[in-house]
Design an enzyme around this catalytic site. Structure first.
Site, PDB file in Angstrom:
ATOM      1  N   ASP A 132       0.841  -1.281  -0.027  1.00  0.00           N
ATOM      2  CA  ASP A 132      -0.043   0.121   0.024  1.00  0.00           C
ATOM      3  C   ASP A 132       0.689   1.189  -0.071  1.00  0.00           C
ATOM      4  O   ASP A 132       2.286   1.235   0.046  1.00  0.00           O
ATOM      5  CB  ASP A 132      -0.879  -0.029   1.102  1.00  0.00           C
ATOM      6  CG  ASP A 132      -2.318   0.654   1.018  1.00  0.00           C
ATOM      7  OD1 ASP A 132      -2.344   1.705   0.142  1.00  0.00           O
ATOM      8  OD2 ASP A 132      -3.171   0.219   1.391  1.00  0.00           O
ATOM      9  N   TRP A 133       0.320   2.439  -0.396  1.00  0.00           N
ATOM     10  CA  TRP A 133       1.252   3.500  -0.534  1.00  0.00           C
ATOM     11  C   TRP A 133       1.675   4.476   0.683  1.00  0.00           C
ATOM     12  O   TRP A 133       1.249   4.241   1.696  1.00  0.00           O
ATOM     13  CB  TRP A 133       0.247   4.593  -1.162  1.00  0.00           C
ATOM     14  CG  TRP A 133      -0.130   4.431  -2.639  1.00  0.00           C
ATOM     15  CD1 TRP A 133      -0.168   5.478  -3.470  1.00  0.00           C
ATOM     16  CD2 TRP A 133      -0.391   3.359  -3.515  1.00  0.00           C
ATOM     17  NE1 TRP A 133      -0.324   5.257  -4.854  1.00  0.00           N
ATOM     18  CE2 TRP A 133      -0.271   4.013  -4.816  1.00  0.00           C
ATOM     19  CE3 TRP A 133       0.147   1.885  -3.426  1.00  0.00           C
ATOM     20  CZ2 TRP A 133      -0.390   2.883  -5.854  1.00  0.00           C
ATOM     21  CZ3 TRP A 133      -0.165   1.033  -4.256  1.00  0.00           C
ATOM     22  CH2 TRP A 133      -0.331   1.756  -5.750  1.00  0.00           C
TER      23      TRP A 133
END
Length: 587
Positions: A303-304
């Site tokens: 995820d970011w």
């Protein structure tokens, strides 16, 4: 022609040839999935000064050698303009040493929720209910048709990776990302996720596919106290009911459907046999469970923002390095690679991978394993061959077509859940007073008045209550906390219902506590991203009422707080149980 450019050769042979020609820096560039802005006119984003949320596109592609980007459109951008932008960035990348094509990704773009971290409103794409509304239909074939429509529209715009579906279970009512799930029942969600993956990818990944990046492994639903792991106070995932296996079932269905890519979440497991570190850093989760137990050999993208502190929309955002906050950036990247991930989402620091190789802390052989997985998908999508560019002019005719819009509207109809219906369906031609409904749309069904005293019925639309004290920048996009309205919020609706029959629709982006309204209004409805037209079609009987709740609706916040975060539909005395919904045929 080099062998990797020869479409007649087997893909693995092409990948091997291309890898042999790549520098470590080029391989490292593959391992970063950066965010880029799409300018409203379709040009490449070049900031006027250093800083800001988005870097220079030219710098990312030509200097950092990034070949995967997640597009964000902070202002409305028509899909055909996205297609024009796509061709420009592909042309830019074609000028690099080996001409490796770009892979363009996006968060969902076919609903109503507009959150820069999770999804964009439909804009010129066809409009469908939010995923939780698809869950309210409980129809795998509808979900497959939805995903196939997404595939066709994404292809026309040049988008080749869908950062969805979410296979998380809606087991914690307060969780801010509930609207992105497909519901709370593990078995049904598994069926819907499999259909979703098949609609995007087809029977196997190919030139007509869009990659499904299923998320958030191993299931992000059981967030402690319902807080979200984007933020430090929401970093813990807990399993007080011992339902770890339930949360894996939708992912198992995705694997069986051939899903190509997987994203772990930010959260860190607490009270399990796994290390208490974020899933993107967690070797037991990625190498052990995902790759070892399930045999998944596709791309794993974190995820970011796991590595770099950032400022988003004026809010300082620490890197989501939960459990390893003490590590420096270089060691965080090493930990992610050692855990088994192939790509770092939302980051653009390939020089750190190069440094790790140069220092002998990560081998080039290990980098090659990730590079091979990543390149394999580019070849399977046809990006090295005839699918590098799109026909931007044709995109106008292929996206948001009448057929797609009609299908989206039908799905919205089917997602509407009628909870109580003393006065429903309504009779066309009556006089209505509106609150939260477009009078221009309502005039197609009834006579609209501005004075409740002149109306036969009032129609009111509201959103689920939330903690509206969290108003700072990025955090304001995540509706969390309470699910019941304050007296100040609900009194106007109750006062109105005391004067005339009132139909209330609540946008259930989370399971609202509707005890204050139940039994007191002329109609109570739950929607999940339905337009005024879709709602009124059902209220006036033009469309059938058929949706049923994809999660239970609790009777009080006390019962929510007493429930277990990992257990589906776990409140003691729900106001409306899972699967509740009144139905009627279209007139």
């Amino acid at each position: 022609m080099n062998p990797y450019e020869n479409a007649a050769l087997p893909i693995e042979e092409r990948v091997t040839d291309l890898l042999s020609r790549m520098t470590v820096a080029e391989k490292a560039g593959l391992m970063f999935h950066a965010m880029v802005a799409v300018n409203p006119d379709g040009t490449l984003h070049e900031p006027d000064a250093e800083g800001g949320m988005f870097a220079s596109t030219n710098w990312l592609v030509r200097e950092k050698l990034i070949t995967h980007v997640n597009i964000l459109t902070m202002a409305p951008v028509p899909p055909a303009t996205i297609a024009e932008w796509h061709n420009r960035i592909q042309e830019l990348a074609a000028g690099n040493h080996l001409g490796i094509p770009m892979t363009i990704s996006t968060d969902p773009r076919h609903g109503t929720v507009d959150n820069p971290a999770t999804s964009a409103a439909a804009g010129g794409f066809s409009a469908w209910p939010e995923p939780i509304g698809l869950g309210a239909t409980k129809d795998p074939e509808l979900v497959r048709a939805f995903a196939d429509t997404v595939r066709q529209e994404y292809l026309a715009a040049g988008i080749r990776v869908a950062l969805h579906p979410m296979a998380d279970l809606a087991t914690e009512p307060r969780w801010a990302r509930t609207s992105g799930t497909l519901g709370s029942d593990p078995s049904l969600v598994a069926e819907l996720v499999a259909a979703y993956v098949q609609g995007l990818q087809g029977d196997q990944l190919g030139p007509d596919s869009v990659v499904a990046m299923v998320k958030h492994f191993p299931g992000a639903g059981p967030q402690k106290d319902g807080e979200d792991a984007h933020f430090p106070y929401g970093r813990e995932q807990v399993y007080p009911g011992g339902r770890w296996d339930d949360h894996l079932k939708p992912f198992e269905a995705a694997f069986a459907a051939g899903v190509a890519q997987v994203m772990p979440y930010y959260g860190m497991p607490v009270g399990t046999s796994y290390d208490e570190v974020g899933f993107g850093f967690n070797k037991g989760i990625i190498e052990g469970l995902l790759r070892g137990h399930y045999g998944f050999d596709g791309v794993v993208c974190t995820d970011w923002g796991l590595v770099t502190d950032a400022e988003i929309m004026g809010s300082p955002m620490p890197a989501r390095a939960w459990g390893v906050e003490n590590l420096d950036r270089l060691t965080r990247v090493q930990r992610i690679i050692d855990a088994g991930a192939d790509q770092l989402g939302g980051e653009f620091a390939p020089e750190l991978v190069v440094e790790l190789v140069e220092r002998g802390r990560v081998t080039e052989e290990r980098i090659d394993r990730s590079a091979r997985r990543i390149l394999r998908d580019k070849f399977r999508l046809g990006l090295f061959d005839d699918r590098r560019y799109v026909d931007a002019a044709a995109a106008r005719e292929k996206i948001g077509t009448p057929a797609f819009l009609a299908a989206g509207l039908d799905a919205q109809h089917r997602s509407v859940v009628v909870l109580e219906a003393p006065a429903l369906p309504l009779t066309e031609g009556i006089t209505v007073y509106l609150d939260g409904v477009d009078p221009v749309v309502a005039a197609r069904y009834a006579k609209v008045v501005t004075d409740p005293a002149e109306a036969d019925v009032a129609i009111v639309r509201r959103g689920t209550a939330y903690d509206n004290t969290r108003t700072t920048g990025f955090e304001a996009f995540f509706h969390a906390g309470r699910l019941d309205w304050t007296a100040e919020e609900i009194t106007p609706v109750l006062d109105l219902s005391g004067k005339l029959p009132t139909v209330v629709d609540v946008m259930l982006d989370r399971p609202a506590v509707l005890t204050q309204l139940a039994g007191t209004v002329a109609g109570l409805v739950g929607t999940f991203g339905a337009s005024d037209e879709a709602l009124l079609d059902v209220l006036f009987g033009r469309a059938a009422a058929s949706g049923t709740l994809p999660f239970e609706l609790p009777s009080s916040m006390a019962e929510v707080e007493a429930a277990r975060e990992d257990v589906p539909n776990d409140t003691a005395h729900p106001l409306f149980p899972y699967g509740h919904g009144l139905t009627w045929p279209a007139r």
